[in-house]
Design an enzyme around this catalytic site. Structure first.
Site, short mmCIF file in Angstrom:
data_model
loop_
_atom_site.label_atom_id
_atom_site.label_comp_id
_atom_site.label_asym_id
_atom_site.label_seq_id
_atom_site.Cartn_x
_atom_site.Cartn_y
_atom_site.Cartn_z
N ARG A 18 0.82 -1.22 0.00
CA ARG A 18 0.00 0.00 0.00
C ARG A 18 0.85 1.26 0.00
O ARG A 18 0.56 2.21 -0.73
CB ARG A 18 -0.95 0.01 1.19
CG ARG A 18 -2.00 -1.08 1.14
CD ARG A 18 -2.83 -1.13 2.40
NE ARG A 18 -1.96 -1.40 3.54
CZ ARG A 18 -2.18 -0.97 4.77
NH1 ARG A 18 -3.24 -0.25 5.07
NH2 ARG A 18 -1.35 -1.27 5.74
N ASN A 36 -6.08 -2.71 2.56
CA ASN A 36 -6.08 -4.16 2.70
C ASN A 36 -7.51 -4.64 2.86
O ASN A 36 -8.34 -3.95 3.46
CB ASN A 36 -5.28 -4.60 3.92
CG ASN A 36 -3.79 -4.49 3.71
OD1 ASN A 36 -3.30 -4.45 2.59
ND2 ASN A 36 -3.05 -4.43 4.80
#
Length: 89
Positions: A18, A36
């Site tokens: 990320r 996530n």
């Protein structure tokens, strides 16, 4: 401007995916977010010029070092005019 929802499957959590994606999104000038998912995948929405979104999708298909992307699915969305790229929890 276009917007895509992306689901990235594979070993994509606990590898800096990320945060690396945010750096790449800023470099490419695309907006959106990434997070996530509970199923082990990563989900993102990417918005920008078509060429920049395509470049971001290509990056997501590879991921950062340590990631192993097994599949990528996308869906077209209506652009929202969002600015900036956020990492969501």
């Amino acid at each position: 401007m276009i917007r895509q929802r992306v689901i990235v499957h594979g070993r994509v959590q606990a590898v800096g995916f990320r945060f690396s994606a945010r750096v790449e999104a800023q470099r490419l000038g695309v907006s959106g977010w990434i997070r996530n998912r509970n199923d082990g995948a990563v989900e993102a929405e990417i918005e920008g010029e078509a060429a920049s979104v395509d470049a971001m999708l290509a990056w997501l298909d590879e991921g950062p070092p340590g990631a192993e992307v097994t599949s990528l699915s996308t869906a077209d969305l209506a652009p929202t005019g969002e600015r900036g790229f956020r990492v969501l929890s």
